[in-house]
Design an enzyme around this catalytic site. Structure first.
Site, short mmCIF file in Angstrom:
data_model
loop_
_atom_site.label_atom_id
_atom_site.label_comp_id
_atom_site.label_asym_id
_atom_site.label_seq_id
_atom_site.Cartn_x
_atom_site.Cartn_y
_atom_site.Cartn_z
N LYS A 6 0.86 -1.20 0.00
CA LYS A 6 0.00 0.00 0.00
C LYS A 6 0.88 1.23 0.00
O LYS A 6 2.02 1.18 0.47
CB LYS A 6 -0.87 0.02 1.27
CG LYS A 6 -2.12 0.87 1.12
CD LYS A 6 -3.17 0.10 0.35
CE LYS A 6 -4.52 0.71 0.38
NZ LYS A 6 -5.54 -0.29 0.02
N GLY A 60 -20.28 6.78 2.46
CA GLY A 60 -19.23 7.04 1.47
C GLY A 60 -19.81 7.06 0.07
O GLY A 60 -20.65 6.21 -0.28
N ASN A 88 -15.07 6.29 -4.91
CA ASN A 88 -14.77 5.23 -5.89
C ASN A 88 -15.64 3.99 -5.65
O ASN A 88 -15.95 3.25 -6.58
CB ASN A 88 -13.32 4.75 -5.75
CG ASN A 88 -12.30 5.80 -6.20
OD1 ASN A 88 -12.66 6.77 -6.87
ND2 ASN A 88 -11.04 5.62 -5.82
N GLY A 140 -18.39 3.64 -2.79
CA GLY A 140 -19.76 3.84 -2.30
C GLY A 140 -20.74 4.24 -3.39
O GLY A 140 -21.89 3.79 -3.39
N1 GLU Z 1 -7.25 0.01 -3.38
C1 GLU Z 1 -7.98 -1.19 -3.63
C2 GLU Z 1 -8.04 -2.03 -2.38
O1 GLU Z 1 -7.88 -1.56 -1.27
C3 GLU Z 1 -7.47 -1.93 -4.84
C4 GLU Z 1 -6.02 -2.28 -4.83
C5 GLU Z 1 -5.51 -2.78 -6.16
O2 GLU Z 1 -6.28 -2.90 -7.10
O3 GLU Z 1 -4.31 -3.06 -6.23
O4 GLU Z 1 -8.31 -3.19 -2.44
#
Ligand code: GLU
Length: 416
Positions: A106, A218, A221, A223
């Site tokens: 992340k 929410g 992206n 909600g």
């Molecule tokens: N940000 C999204 C999650 O928390 C997707 C992560 C991704 O597609 O790599 O799952």
């Protein structure tokens, strides 16, 4: 005693509980409690007024035993390294429960994107990538959108990466615009995956979804697509919606398209004609069939868990529920579809995006959704069956499935 709301402490506590049920080898447990590696960096950005502002950026590669690290990048004023660590850990369990050949990572930047011009946002995004370009890539770590980041930001990051590396490598970033090799269905994927798990949960609980009520926290992206799909796929009545500015309530349910049009015009859901204002706090406590937290972490805590009346909590957000709240939900018999299962649809379609990029051949949205449905349905039942078999809470069951898979890969590599 006040509840510890540090997301990384929470992620570690969740793992500890699963490790105990699993009888996990203590050396393996110790290894899985920490990220494998992390990057901390400063991003100087030339601002429109001629000054230079330095932003703090992070990327955590929590575990890449099962495959390259994978996970989004958040732009948030309250970002902390411990939040990014927790989110990277949850990505590790998420790719494992979805059974896709990826690890977990992340990223985050401490910033308020609402205060940045488009040019500043582009320079920040490119600056972020300049700092991590040599540590990410198709076979190392592949970023994606998350809170406050979107396909345009992914496009700038990919362009910066490919410019530095001198070749095209689209699978390095997912959640790209379609024109740059994005996948059909990636936009709604997190919400779509969540809908498949809600459908399966309703089946095992014997709940009729048509006409069932839902509240969604929410409208970003995830909600906003959840509101649309709940209505379109199942005829669920969405009676409350919110964003960071506040919420709206209507006992007769909202029409997604009308709220989306209002949102496009005003940038907020509040003041939607015919709605009653409701606070984010009250929204969570409504007597609905399905509660969908789709915003950020630590929304369901010891402070409000006793007041939650939903039958199903579908966690489309990452980390919305604290361990204290989990204890209450378990006691009350609320069926929780845990975050890294419920919201695994996003990363699953990201994986499909990487596959399509690799063979330069693209699928239709129907193909994407059909394959996503298979993955999510399979993952849901693996967790549900584990919960039944071991008589444990669904979150613990999800950990049991994921941690055994990650531990097996770590062991096979001879790391522990
Ligand atoms: N940000 C999204 C999650 O928390 C997707 C992560 C991704 O597609 O790599 O799952």
């Amino acid at each position: 005693m006040a509840e510890n709301l540090n997301p990384f402490a929470i992620a570690q506590a969740q793992l500890d509980e699963a490790a105990e049920v699993l009888g996990l080898d203590p050396d393996m447990h110790a290894f899985l409690r920490r990220p494998q590696r992390e990057f901390h960096f400063s991003i100087p950005v030339k601002m429109d007024d001629g000054t230079t502002k330095t932003f703090q950026g992070f990327r955590v590669q929590y575990n890449d035993a099962r495959g390259p690290a994978k996970g989004g990048i958040r732009f948030h004023p309250d970002e902390t390294i411990d939040t990014v660590r927790a989110l990277a850990a949850w990505m590790t369990w998420k790719t494992a429960v979805a059974d896709i050949p990826l690890g977990g990572g992340k990223g985050g930047v401490i910033c308020n994107p609402r205060e940045l011009s488009t040019g500043e946002l582009e320079r920040l995004s490119r600056g972020y990538m300049r700092n991590i370009a040599r540590y990410v890539g198709l076979f190392q770590d592949s970023p994606a959108p998350d809170v406050n980041t979107n396909p345009q930001i992914m496009a700038w990051m990919l362009d910066e990466y490919e410019t530095i590396m001198g070749h095209r490598e689209p699978g390095t970033i997912t959640g790209k615009p379609l024109a740059l090799g994005g996948s059909a269905g990636r936009g709604p994927a997190t919400a779509m995956g969540g809908m498949y798990t809600i459908r399966e949960a309703a089946k095992v609980l014997g709940i009729e979804l048509k006409g069932a009520t839902a509240a969604i926290q929410g409208f970003g992206n995830v909600g906003s697509f959840a509101a649309k799909l709940a209505q379109e796929m199942f005829g669920i009545k969405v009676i409350a919606l919110s964003d960071e500015f506040g919420g709206i309530y209507n006992a007769n349910g909202f029409d997604y398209h009308e709220v989306a049009a209002h949102m496009a015009k005003t940038g907020k859901v509040i003041d939607f004609p015919g709605s009653v204002p409701i606070s984010n706090k009250d929204l969570l406590e409504l007597g609905v069939d399905i509660l969908i937290p789709a915003a950020i972490e630590n929304q369901l805590t010891s402070a409000n868990a006793e007041n939650i009346k939903a039958k199903i909590i579908a966690e489309l957000a990452n980390g919305p529920t604290t361990p204290d709240a989990d204890n209450v939900f378990e006691r009350k018999g609320i069926y929780v579809i845990p975050d890294f299962l419920c919201n695994a649809g996003g990363v699953t379609v990201s994986y499909f995006e990487m596959v399509q990029n690799a063979y330069q051949y693209y699928w239709t949205e129907e193909m994407v959704n059909q394959r996503l449905d298979e993955k999510m349905t399979h993952a849901f039942h693996a967790v549900h069956n584990m919960a039944q078999q071991k008589k444990v809470y669904t979150r613990v069951a999800a950990y049991l499935v994921s941690v055994s898979r990650v531990a097996e890969a770590v062991r096979l590599r001879g790391w522990v």
